[in-house]
Design an enzyme around this catalytic site. Structure first.
Site, PDB file in Angstrom:
ATOM      1  N   ARG A  84       0.820  -1.219   0.000  1.00 36.37           N
ATOM      2  CA  ARG A  84       0.000   0.000   0.000  1.00 36.37           C
ATOM      3  C   ARG A  84       0.855   1.270   0.000  1.00 36.37           C
ATOM      4  NH1 ARG A  84      -5.552  -0.549   1.452  1.00 36.37           N
ATOM      5  NH2 ARG A  84      -6.112  -2.665   0.908  1.00 36.37           N
ATOM      6  N   ARG A 124      -3.177   6.681   1.283  1.00 38.97           N
ATOM      7  CA  ARG A 124      -3.620   7.836   2.069  1.00 38.97           C
ATOM      8  C   ARG A 124      -2.615   8.421   3.052  1.00 38.97           C
ATOM      9  NH1 ARG A 124      -8.913   5.236   4.112  1.00 38.97           N
ATOM     10  NH2 ARG A 124      -7.434   3.534   4.007  1.00 38.97           N
ATOM     11  N   ARG A 146      -7.092  12.749  -4.115  1.00 37.18           N
ATOM     12  CA  ARG A 146      -8.356  12.126  -3.692  1.00 37.18           C
ATOM     13  C   ARG A 146      -9.399  13.159  -3.287  1.00 37.18           C
ATOM     14  NH1 ARG A 146     -11.554   9.895  -2.763  1.00 37.18           N
ATOM     15  NH2 ARG A 146     -11.661   8.363  -1.093  1.00 37.18           N
ATOM     16  N   ASP A 152      -7.164  -1.866  -7.271  1.00 38.85           N
ATOM     17  CA  ASP A 152      -7.695  -2.562  -6.100  1.00 38.85           C
ATOM     18  C   ASP A 152      -8.008  -4.003  -6.478  1.00 38.85           C
ATOM     19  OD1 ASP A 152      -8.676  -1.894  -3.209  1.00 38.85           O
ATOM     20  OD2 ASP A 152     -10.137  -3.287  -4.053  1.00 38.85           O
ATOM     21  N   TYR A 205     -15.251 -11.216  -0.105  1.00 41.98           N
ATOM     22  CA  TYR A 205     -15.939  -9.945  -0.383  1.00 41.98           C
ATOM     23  C   TYR A 205     -17.239 -10.168  -1.149  1.00 41.98           C
ATOM     24  CZ  TYR A 205     -12.095  -7.211   1.424  1.00 41.98           C
ATOM     25  OH  TYR A 205     -11.173  -6.645   2.263  1.00 41.98           O
TER      26      TYR A 205
HETATM   27  O1  CP3 Z   1      -0.261  -1.261  -2.582  1.00 44.31           O
HETATM   28  C1  CP3 Z   1      -0.488  -0.280  -3.304  1.00 44.31           C
HETATM   29  O2  CP3 Z   1       0.056   0.829  -3.108  1.00 44.31           O
HETATM   30  C2  CP3 Z   1      -1.377  -0.444  -4.509  1.00 44.31           C
HETATM   31  C3  CP3 Z   1      -2.748  -0.172  -4.279  1.00 44.31           C
HETATM   32  C4  CP3 Z   1      -3.684  -1.147  -3.587  1.00 44.31           C
HETATM   33  C5  CP3 Z   1      -4.945  -0.728  -3.078  1.00 44.31           C
HETATM   34  N1  CP3 Z   1      -5.618  -1.832  -2.665  1.00 44.31           N
HETATM   35  C6  CP3 Z   1      -5.410   0.652  -3.056  1.00 44.31           C
HETATM   36  C7  CP3 Z   1      -6.519   1.031  -2.173  1.00 44.31           C
HETATM   37  C8  CP3 Z   1      -3.593  -2.526  -3.404  1.00 44.31           C
HETATM   38  C9  CP3 Z   1      -2.449  -3.489  -3.723  1.00 44.31           C
HETATM   39  C10 CP3 Z   1      -4.834  -2.935  -2.823  1.00 44.31           C
HETATM   40  C11 CP3 Z   1      -5.160  -4.346  -2.523  1.00 44.31           C
HETATM   41  C12 CP3 Z   1      -6.299  -4.633  -1.645  1.00 44.31           C
HETATM   42  N2  CP3 Z   1      -7.537  -4.051  -1.624  1.00 44.31           N
HETATM   43  C13 CP3 Z   1      -6.303  -5.706  -0.721  1.00 44.31           C
HETATM   44  C14 CP3 Z   1      -5.164  -6.666  -0.492  1.00 44.31           C
HETATM   45  C15 CP3 Z   1      -4.112  -6.095   0.375  1.00 44.31           C
HETATM   46  C16 CP3 Z   1      -4.484  -6.019   1.834  1.00 44.31           C
HETATM   47  O3  CP3 Z   1      -4.479  -4.893   2.361  1.00 44.31           O
HETATM   48  O4  CP3 Z   1      -4.751  -7.045   2.449  1.00 44.31           O
HETATM   49  C17 CP3 Z   1      -7.562  -5.701  -0.090  1.00 44.31           C
HETATM   50  C18 CP3 Z   1      -8.022  -6.653   0.996  1.00 44.31           C
HETATM   51  C19 CP3 Z   1      -8.331  -4.658  -0.677  1.00 44.31           C
HETATM   52  C20 CP3 Z   1      -9.733  -4.299  -0.379  1.00 44.31           C
HETATM   53  C21 CP3 Z   1      -9.828  -2.904   0.069  1.00 44.31           C
HETATM   54  N3  CP3 Z   1      -9.810  -1.822  -0.789  1.00 44.31           N
HETATM   55  C22 CP3 Z   1      -9.966  -2.408   1.384  1.00 44.31           C
HETATM   56  C23 CP3 Z   1     -10.040  -3.280   2.611  1.00 44.31           C
HETATM   57  C24 CP3 Z   1     -10.007  -1.011   1.302  1.00 44.31           C
HETATM   58  C25 CP3 Z   1     -10.225  -0.045   2.429  1.00 44.31           C
HETATM   59  C26 CP3 Z   1      -9.157  -0.060   3.421  1.00 44.31           C
HETATM   60  C27 CP3 Z   1      -8.064   0.887   3.058  1.00 44.31           C
HETATM   61  O5  CP3 Z   1      -6.886   0.530   3.054  1.00 44.31           O
HETATM   62  O6  CP3 Z   1      -8.402   2.067   2.852  1.00 44.31           O
HETATM   63  C28 CP3 Z   1      -9.890  -0.655  -0.066  1.00 44.31           C
HETATM   64  C29 CP3 Z   1      -9.836   0.699  -0.660  1.00 44.31           C
HETATM   65  C30 CP3 Z   1      -8.484   1.107  -1.104  1.00 44.31           C
HETATM   66  N4  CP3 Z   1      -7.688   0.356  -1.923  1.00 44.31           N
HETATM   67  C31 CP3 Z   1      -7.819   2.334  -0.820  1.00 44.31           C
HETATM   68  C32 CP3 Z   1      -6.588   2.292  -1.481  1.00 44.31           C
HETATM   69  C33 CP3 Z   1      -5.537   3.375  -1.524  1.00 44.31           C
HETATM   70  C34 CP3 Z   1      -8.367   3.487  -0.001  1.00 44.31           C
HETATM   71  C35 CP3 Z   1      -9.365   4.183  -0.857  1.00 44.31           C
HETATM   72  C36 CP3 Z   1      -9.406   5.664  -0.651  1.00 44.31           C
HETATM   73  O7  CP3 Z   1      -8.502   6.367  -1.116  1.00 44.31           O
HETATM   74  O8  CP3 Z   1     -10.383   6.117  -0.052  1.00 44.31           O
END
Ligand code: CP3
Length: 357
Positions: A39, A43, A52, A88, A163
């Protein structure tokens, strides 16, 4: 005061002819320990938050120029050894027509609970369903330093099932787990469908220029070894087997996967991503000499005072040992309230003290 990325560290990540990250994936000796952060685009970075504030998350993932820009943001700040595509795990499902919102975690409008819904899921045709992901990869590759590789990724089938079946993430993912017991055949069908879709998706990412492919099993820890071996593992194996011909290293990350490592040892991936609860040395012993490992600093450790953070990083380096095949990373995604300066300090410390192996 902003911690500056040390010049030695930038030179370390960008100067070597071959990428240290790719070398470590194939367990070759490296001149410095490669590091990237799960990640890393997100944020905790003010420049991400600024973007964002103007554009919602789904639009970011569907606009190739913006997805590429966000992918590159952390690379401009830190001397990371790899980029990971900004997207994502739910993006390809959205592309297939599954209606969902990011709030910010994904919420599926109509959770999947019946065979009829599973049969109605279309195949994933990447060029048609997610052209923006393919295009984002091309833009990122064009903007990256020659030897900084780009990691493509997808959700592992079981984690996507969680999910899709639950709709909304809950602590226990009870609906998903009970689905495995109540409707095992339907669950297998859904897992097979997702395994094939993610194989298509990842193959298209590699064809567009992704130099490594990672599968996220974020909810591995929900399963006992028996259920993991019955459901999650055959599905991810199906994806992995289809991707061997892609010619790029494959990484399988498991969150809370300590008890599952003996089962994972038999999976044909190059790298296993390890969460922070496990001891890396112990995991390496279980996985054997044919696999590299990636991890596994606790994301919470970035909140320690600088001196302590260095000690915690050293403990990870020490546990990883001196056999080639370690990529430094966190044990799970970086937290949104992390200080970016702590990341800069971590990256520099790992480059300067994580002697190459
Ligand atoms: O790693 C990176 O920098 C690449 C981007 C990336 C995102 N999601 C961006 C994202 C990656 C590799 C993911 C994978 C992802 N998404 C996973 C597997 C990794 C892990 O954390 O276990 C999972 C389970 C998700 C599902 C998901 N998407 C969740 C649980 C959330 C909310 C929690 C959070 O971290 O905010 C998201 C949304 C999400 N995906 C955001 C980002 C930057 C936040 C969205 C926002 O900007 O409001």
């Amino acid at each position: 005061m902003a911690a500056r990325v040390s010049e030695t560290s930038v030179r370390t990540a960008q100067s070597a002819e071959k990428s240290a990250f790719l070398a470590a994936c194939s367990r070759q000796p490296v001149s410095h320990r490669p590091i990237w952060i799960m990640r890393q685009a997100g944020r905790y970075l003010p420049e991400y938050r600024a973007l964002r504030a103007k554009v919602d998350f789904a639009t970011l993932t569907r606009t190739p120029e913006l997805a590429a820009e966000v992918t590159l943001q952390p690379l401009r700040r830190f001397a990371l050894d790899a980029a990971i595509l900004f997207s994502d795990i739910m993006t390809p499902l959205q592309g297939m027509g599954v209606e969902l919102e990011f709030e910010p975690a994904p919420v599926v409008r109509e959770p999947i609970r019946s065979v009829a819904q599973i049969e109605a899921l279309p195949e994933l045709v990447p060029g048609r369903d997610v052209p923006y992901v393919i295009e984002a990869i091309r833009i990122v590759r064009a903007g990256l330093a020659r030897n900084l590789p780009l990691i493509g990724f997808a959700g592992a089938p079981f984690t996507l099932l969680c999910y899709l079946v639950c709709g909304r993430p809950t602590k226990e993912f009870a609906a998903a787990r009970s689905f495995l017991y109540a409707q095992p055949e339907a669950a297998q069908r859904l897992l097979t469908h997702l395994a094939d879709a993610m194989a298509q998706y990842l193959a298209a990412q590699a064809a567009a220029g992704a130099q490594a492919l990672m599968l996220f099993e974020s909810w591995a820890g929900l399963l006992a070894p028996r259920e993991f071996t019955r459901f999650a593992l055959p599905a991810v194996r199906r994806t992995v087997d289809a991707l061997r011909s892609a010619g790029v290293p494959l990484i399988y990350y498991l969150n809370d996967g300590n008890a599952l490592m003996p089962a994972v040892a038999a999976l044909d991936v190059d790298v296993v991503g390890v969460d922070w609860r496990s001891d890396l040395g112990e995991v390496r012993r279980i996985l054997g000499p044919q696999k590299a490992v990636q991890g596994n600093l606790d994301p919470a450790a970035l909140f320690a005072p600088p001196q302590e953070l260095r000690r915690h990083a050293d403990a990870v380096l020490q546990a990883a040992g001196h056999t080639p095949g370690h990529i430094f990373n966190l044990g799970h995604g970086i937290w949104p309230d992390t200080d970016p300066d702590a990341v800069a300090r971590l990256v520099d410390h790992v480059h300067e003290h994580g002697v190459g192996v």
